[in-house]
Design a protein around this motif. Structure first.
Motif, PDB file in Angstrom:
ATOM      1  N   GLY A 156      -0.027  -1.136   9.320  1.00  0.00           N
ATOM      2  CA  GLY A 156      -1.645  -0.801   9.055  1.00  0.00           C
ATOM      3  C   GLY A 156      -2.005  -0.292   8.286  1.00  0.00           C
ATOM      4  O   GLY A 156      -1.084   0.714   6.840  1.00  0.00           O
ATOM      5  N   VAL A 157      -3.117  -0.397   7.252  1.00  0.00           N
ATOM      6  CA  VAL A 157      -2.966  -0.384   6.447  1.00  0.00           C
ATOM      7  C   VAL A 157      -3.683   1.401   5.596  1.00  0.00           C
ATOM      8  O   VAL A 157      -3.167   1.862   4.720  1.00  0.00           O
ATOM      9  CB  VAL A 157      -4.763  -1.281   5.537  1.00  0.00           C
ATOM     10  CG1 VAL A 157      -5.085  -0.379   3.927  1.00  0.00           C
ATOM     11  CG2 VAL A 157      -4.313  -2.730   5.172  1.00  0.00           C
ATOM     12  N   HIS A 162      10.675 -10.209   3.022  1.00  0.00           N
ATOM     13  CA  HIS A 162      12.565  -9.822   3.556  1.00  0.00           C
ATOM     14  C   HIS A 162      11.732  -9.104   4.739  1.00  0.00           C
ATOM     15  O   HIS A 162      12.465  -8.413   5.039  1.00  0.00           O
ATOM     16  CB  HIS A 162      12.951  -8.963   2.754  1.00  0.00           C
ATOM     17  CG  HIS A 162      13.290  -9.620   1.987  1.00  0.00           C
ATOM     18  ND1 HIS A 162      14.293 -11.031   1.660  1.00  0.00           N
ATOM     19  CD2 HIS A 162      13.628  -9.056  -0.037  1.00  0.00           C
ATOM     20  CE1 HIS A 162      14.665 -11.076   0.250  1.00  0.00           C
ATOM     21  NE2 HIS A 162      13.792 -10.249  -0.903  1.00  0.00           N
ATOM     22  N   GLY A 190       2.005  -6.433  -1.835  1.00  0.00           N
ATOM     23  CA  GLY A 190       2.998  -6.930  -0.722  1.00  0.00           C
ATOM     24  C   GLY A 190       1.462  -8.044   0.731  1.00  0.00           C
ATOM     25  O   GLY A 190       0.748  -8.539   0.157  1.00  0.00           O
ATOM     26  N   ARG A 191       1.453  -7.834   1.814  1.00  0.00           N
ATOM     27  CA  ARG A 191       1.000  -8.601   2.768  1.00  0.00           C
ATOM     28  C   ARG A 191      -0.550  -8.513   2.281  1.00  0.00           C
ATOM     29  O   ARG A 191      -0.785  -9.487   3.622  1.00  0.00           O
ATOM     30  CB  ARG A 191       1.665  -7.283   4.187  1.00  0.00           C
ATOM     31  CG  ARG A 191       2.857  -8.310   4.853  1.00  0.00           C
ATOM     32  CD  ARG A 191       3.214  -7.641   5.780  1.00  0.00           C
ATOM     33  NE  ARG A 191       3.964  -7.127   6.638  1.00  0.00           N
ATOM     34  CZ  ARG A 191       5.600  -7.258   6.214  1.00  0.00           C
ATOM     35  NH1 ARG A 191       6.057  -6.898   4.962  1.00  0.00           N
ATOM     36  NH2 ARG A 191       6.559  -7.711   7.050  1.00  0.00           N
ATOM     37  N   GLN A 249       5.124   0.706   6.298  1.00  0.00           N
ATOM     38  CA  GLN A 249       5.099   0.247   7.526  1.00  0.00           C
ATOM     39  C   GLN A 249       5.731   0.586   9.018  1.00  0.00           C
ATOM     40  O   GLN A 249       5.275   0.450  10.260  1.00  0.00           O
ATOM     41  CB  GLN A 249       4.094  -0.509   8.069  1.00  0.00           C
ATOM     42  CG  GLN A 249       4.713  -1.991   8.007  1.00  0.00           C
ATOM     43  CD  GLN A 249       4.354  -3.191   8.067  1.00  0.00           C
ATOM     44  OE1 GLN A 249       3.003  -3.211   8.283  1.00  0.00           O
ATOM     45  NE2 GLN A 249       4.882  -4.770   7.460  1.00  0.00           N
ATOM     46  N   PRO A 303      -4.284  -8.681   5.815  1.00  0.00           N
ATOM     47  CA  PRO A 303      -5.071  -7.560   5.919  1.00  0.00           C
ATOM     48  C   PRO A 303      -7.098  -7.617   6.219  1.00  0.00           C
ATOM     49  O   PRO A 303      -7.252  -8.135   4.896  1.00  0.00           O
ATOM     50  CB  PRO A 303      -5.560  -5.832   6.102  1.00  0.00           C
ATOM     51  CG  PRO A 303      -3.620  -6.140   4.705  1.00  0.00           C
ATOM     52  CD  PRO A 303      -3.909  -7.532   4.687  1.00  0.00           C
ATOM     53  N   SER A 304      -7.831  -7.667   7.029  1.00  0.00           N
ATOM     54  CA  SER A 304      -8.921  -8.461   6.472  1.00  0.00           C
ATOM     55  C   SER A 304      -9.574  -7.493   7.333  1.00  0.00           C
ATOM     56  O   SER A 304     -11.099  -7.062   7.109  1.00  0.00           O
ATOM     57  CB  SER A 304      -9.477  -9.549   7.230  1.00  0.00           C
ATOM     58  OG  SER A 304      -8.648  -9.585   8.451  1.00  0.00           O
ATOM     59  N   TRP A 305      -9.603  -6.628   8.196  1.00  0.00           N
ATOM     60  CA  TRP A 305     -10.051  -5.025   8.510  1.00  0.00           C
ATOM     61  C   TRP A 305     -10.154  -4.254   7.949  1.00  0.00           C
ATOM     62  O   TRP A 305      -8.931  -3.420   7.719  1.00  0.00           O
ATOM     63  CB  TRP A 305     -10.372  -4.901  10.158  1.00  0.00           C
ATOM     64  CG  TRP A 305      -9.930  -6.637  10.748  1.00  0.00           C
ATOM     65  CD1 TRP A 305      -9.585  -7.536  11.381  1.00  0.00           C
ATOM     66  CD2 TRP A 305     -11.145  -6.237  12.408  1.00  0.00           C
ATOM     67  NE1 TRP A 305      -9.537  -8.079  11.777  1.00  0.00           N
ATOM     68  CE2 TRP A 305     -10.600  -7.857  12.496  1.00  0.00           C
ATOM     69  CE3 TRP A 305     -11.779  -5.786  12.744  1.00  0.00           C
ATOM     70  CZ2 TRP A 305     -11.653  -8.064  13.932  1.00  0.00           C
ATOM     71  CZ3 TRP A 305     -12.695  -6.559  13.524  1.00  0.00           C
ATOM     72  CH2 TRP A 305     -12.555  -7.319  14.625  1.00  0.00           C
ATOM     73  N   HIS A 347      15.070  -4.535   5.046  1.00  0.00           N
ATOM     74  CA  HIS A 347      15.837  -4.761   4.618  1.00  0.00           C
ATOM     75  C   HIS A 347      16.653  -3.737   3.364  1.00  0.00           C
ATOM     76  O   HIS A 347      17.346  -4.170   2.844  1.00  0.00           O
ATOM     77  CB  HIS A 347      14.340  -5.743   3.429  1.00  0.00           C
ATOM     78  CG  HIS A 347      15.111  -6.137   2.444  1.00  0.00           C
ATOM     79  ND1 HIS A 347      15.828  -6.978   1.857  1.00  0.00           N
ATOM     80  CD2 HIS A 347      14.318  -5.567   0.991  1.00  0.00           C
ATOM     81  CE1 HIS A 347      16.049  -7.225   0.990  1.00  0.00           C
ATOM     82  NE2 HIS A 347      15.441  -6.467   0.109  1.00  0.00           N
ATOM     83  N   VAL A 352      14.904  -6.251  -6.116  1.00  0.00           N
ATOM     84  CA  VAL A 352      15.810  -5.302  -6.015  1.00  0.00           C
ATOM     85  C   VAL A 352      17.191  -5.920  -5.086  1.00  0.00           C
ATOM     86  O   VAL A 352      16.624  -6.479  -3.679  1.00  0.00           O
ATOM     87  CB  VAL A 352      15.369  -4.206  -5.394  1.00  0.00           C
ATOM     88  CG1 VAL A 352      16.889  -2.876  -5.103  1.00  0.00           C
ATOM     89  CG2 VAL A 352      14.150  -3.703  -6.692  1.00  0.00           C
ATOM     90  N   PHE A 411       0.622  -1.477  -0.051  1.00  0.00           N
ATOM     91  CA  PHE A 411       0.152  -0.512  -0.137  1.00  0.00           C
ATOM     92  C   PHE A 411       1.140   1.414   0.006  1.00  0.00           C
ATOM     93  O   PHE A 411       0.573   2.094  -0.840  1.00  0.00           O
ATOM     94  CB  PHE A 411      -1.172   0.095   1.000  1.00  0.00           C
ATOM     95  CG  PHE A 411      -2.262  -1.178   1.287  1.00  0.00           C
ATOM     96  CD1 PHE A 411      -2.573  -1.178  -0.106  1.00  0.00           C
ATOM     97  CD2 PHE A 411      -1.770  -2.113   2.064  1.00  0.00           C
ATOM     98  CE1 PHE A 411      -3.921  -1.396   0.242  1.00  0.00           C
ATOM     99  CE2 PHE A 411      -3.241  -3.073   1.493  1.00  0.00           C
ATOM    100  CZ  PHE A 411      -3.997  -2.841   0.838  1.00  0.00           C
ATOM    101  N   ALA A 412       1.825   1.245   0.979  1.00  0.00           N
ATOM    102  CA  ALA A 412       2.527   2.499   0.990  1.00  0.00           C
ATOM    103  C   ALA A 412       3.146   2.329  -0.411  1.00  0.00           C
ATOM    104  O   ALA A 412       3.074   4.099  -0.636  1.00  0.00           O
ATOM    105  CB  ALA A 412       3.908   2.549   1.718  1.00  0.00           C
ATOM    106  N   ASN A 428       7.589  -9.983  -5.608  1.00  0.00           N
ATOM    107  CA  ASN A 428       6.614 -10.927  -6.090  1.00  0.00           C
ATOM    108  C   ASN A 428       6.016 -10.882  -7.465  1.00  0.00           C
ATOM    109  O   ASN A 428       6.337  -9.799  -8.206  1.00  0.00           O
ATOM    110  CB  ASN A 428       5.331 -11.532  -5.009  1.00  0.00           C
ATOM    111  CG  ASN A 428       6.284 -11.457  -3.696  1.00  0.00           C
ATOM    112  OD1 ASN A 428       6.775 -11.882  -3.378  1.00  0.00           O
ATOM    113  ND2 ASN A 428       5.730 -10.775  -2.811  1.00  0.00           N
ATOM    114  N   GLU A 473       8.338  -5.169  -7.652  1.00  0.00           N
ATOM    115  CA  GLU A 473       8.489  -6.035  -6.893  1.00  0.00           C
ATOM    116  C   GLU A 473       8.881  -7.011  -7.107  1.00  0.00           C
ATOM    117  O   GLU A 473       8.685  -7.822  -8.001  1.00  0.00           O
ATOM    118  CB  GLU A 473       6.413  -6.029  -7.375  1.00  0.00           C
ATOM    119  CG  GLU A 473       5.659  -6.676  -5.861  1.00  0.00           C
ATOM    120  CD  GLU A 473       6.067  -6.880  -4.361  1.00  0.00           C
ATOM    121  OE1 GLU A 473       6.506  -6.264  -4.543  1.00  0.00           O
ATOM    122  OE2 GLU A 473       6.742  -8.078  -4.116  1.00  0.00           O
TER     123      GLU A 473
END
Ligand SMILES: Cc1cc2nc3c(=O)[nH]c(=O)nc-3n(C[C@H](O)[C@H](O)[C@H](O)COP(=O)(O)OP(=O)(O)OC[C@H]3O[C@@H](n4cnc5c(N)ncnc54)[C@H](O)[C@@H]3O)c2cc1C
Length: 492
Positions: free
Chosen positions: A471-472, A428, A39-40, A464, A55-57, A281, A247, A12-13, A34, A32
């Motif tokens: 958090g998102v 990482h 990301g997460r 984060q 994340p789910s909330w 990282h 990278v 997100f960032a 992946n 990226e």
């Protein structure tokens, strides 16, 4: 010629920074490692199920609204948001489930039912929390936090007392309420911030405001819809997102980052580099020793948010008595917290969380099936083994079956696990943290790892592990803050 910005990482960032910089005319490339962005918050499909991986909330909908509004867009241009009611359920034991209603009057009645006089106290508590939310969101989270002096204006200083920076959330809650269940309900949201309520400044009761006043929402299709929306937006602004590009070096010449190299043997020239991968990282692996912002000792002294042991489960039948979000607080909260923060070890009787998005959204599971995401918070840096994953799977499934009064294990048609070693390999992640640094007083604002490198004039960090935090919503804001700094410092 447009200036070139290379963003490392498409969480997100990274995506947020990329969108903001592209809007200002920069030529932005996101690299990226992946195969997919997010990301997460990636998503995967298997056996007909669609699983959000992290994340789910969906809290603080205003932050998402503001983000898209910056580009003349609305959330509804990209995804459909649904407010959940009940917001979530807390299980304290078999047949002992507290459904937390979205409606404020119903919530006050729930409080009153558990403790006489507590509805009025809740009203006062949430008024204060609302004040903190407004001041926090207006005056704090958008600050780059280079130094303490940014916080030295009279409005902030005069509000510090009311913001309760120097007392703990736990003390504030326990001064007002004595019922154990209500206390746990009010203390749970700060667990998202990665520290115990005793170590979290009472400022963060703003999370209770986010929870109880602003509500719990769900983007139909899953949390990954937010990533899809940001990728669509970024690409419409001209951002190139290249996946499968890890990278492995940021090349520095005389204090200036001039290119980024990937393991795939490609080079990307840069006028500015934004590190959106885990801070540790970027700092410790992608830079030479002389350019690092922080030493190994510094990192060793940080308090990290927990790691997580996760299970993505496809159940071949519909389940009863589960809501979309379910917190299992049937064991000792304090003991589990101790095993995460004070004497890190595999927890004896962990609390856990189960998300069942198929309760709200039929698209994430085949017809007649249930999609479950089970999360156990654990101390960072605990190496996992197949035996450990199996042990905790057994332990939580037994409890889940007993508490909800139904068989689940026998109906599983899909299972995938994700734990410490996956966090390290896929992201990482430093010590396998799931969501960055704990938001303790000494790791807040200007005391967080800085978003600018001290030795390299055009290298920035976002995400984060830097400001404003985990958090998102904070990660979205982090990308906006770093973009503003880049525009101000280099190209104003
Ligand atoms: C299990 C779990 C549950 C969560 N639940 C919630 C929740 O319910 N609500 C909420 O608000 N927040 C939640 N969070 C926290 C939230 O997901 C994160 O704070 C947020 O997604 C972090 O975004 P980020 O951009 O900082 O980092 P990331 O999402 O980690 O993005 C960093 C990216 O950098 C990439 N990368 C790493 N190294 C390299 C490299 N060398 N080269 C190229 N790319 C690289 C990674 O692959 C990754 O894509 C949860 C997190 C987890 C893990």
């Amino acid at each position: 010629m447009a200036k070139k910005v290379v963003v490392i990482g498409s969480g997100f960032a990274g995506l947020s920074a990329a969108c903001c910089l592209a809007k200002e005319g920069f030529e932005v490339t996101v690299l990226e490692k992946n195969d997919t962005a997010g990301g997460r918050a990636r998503q995967f499909r298997a056996a007909g199920f669609t699983f959000d991986m992290g994340p789910s909330w969906y809290w603080m909908p205003d932050v998402f609204d503001d983000f898209f509004a910056h580009f003349g867009k609305k959330v509804s241009d990209y995804y459909i948001l649904k407010r959940l009611d009940p917001s979530y359920a807390v299980w304290f034991g078999p047949h002992d489930r507290m459904d937390v209603p979205a409606d404020m009057q119903a919530l006050e009645s729930l409080f009153e039912h558990h403790e006489a006089g507590s509805a009025a106290k809740l009203r006062r508590f949430l008024e204060e929390a609302g004040y903190k939310y407004r001041v926090g969101m207006q005056d704090f989270v958008h600050k780059p936090s280079h130094s303490v002096f940014e916080f030295a204006d009279w409005r902030i200083v005069s509000s510090l007392f009311r913001l309760q920076m120097f007392s703990s959330l736990s003390n504030q809650v326990r001064r007002l309420f004595s019922n154990r269940k209500l206390i746990e309900l009010l203390e749970f949201p700060v667990l998202f911030l990665g520290a115990t309520p005793q170590k979290t400044p009472a400022l963060y009761s703003l999370m209770n405001y986010a929870d109880m006043a602003l509500g719990t929402w769900y983007p139909m299709g899953g949390m990954y819809e937010i990533v899809r929306a940001m990728v669509t937006l970024a690409e419409s602004l001209g951002v190139k997102i290249i996946t499968g590009q890890e990278v492995n070096q940021i090349d520095i010449l005389k204090g200036h980052a001039h290119r980024v190299m990937t393991g795939e043997g490609r080079e990307y020239a840069a006028d500015v580099v934004v590190g959106g991968a885990d801070y540790h990282h970027i700092d410790s692996v992608l830079l030479g020793k002389t350019c690092q912002n922080y030493t190994d000792t510094y990192w060793e002294k940080r308090t990290l948010a927990p790691s997580s042991l996760l299970y993505y489960l496809g159940v071949g039948k519909r389940l009863e008595r589960l809501h979309h979000h379910n917190l299992f607080f049937d064991e000792d909260f304090a003991l589990h917290a101790k095993e995460i923060y004070e004497t890190p070890k595999w927890p004896a009787k962990p609390l856990f969380y189960v998300s069942a998005p198929s309760v709200t959204d039929a698209s994430v599971a085949p017809e007649g099936c249930e999609n479950l995401f089970l999360l156990i918070p654990v101390a960072p840096d605990l190496k996992d083994t197949p035996e450990i994953r199996e042990r905790y799977f057994d332990m939580t499934m037994t409890r889940l079956e007993q508490l909800t009064g139904q068989s689940i294990r026998d109906h599983l048609i899909y299972r995938r696990d994700f734990a410490y070693s996956d966090f390290v390999q896929d992201y990482h992640s430093f010590k396998g943290n799931a969501y960055g640094l704990a938001n303790t007083l000494l790791q807040t604002a200007f005391l967080k790892p800085k978003l600018k490198n001290r030795h390299v004039d055009n290298l920035y960090y976002t995400g984060q592990l830097t400001v404003p935090g985990p958090g998102v919503p904070p990660s979205l804001i982090s990308g906006q803050v770093v973009a503003k700094e880049i525009i101000k410092s280099h190209f104003a």
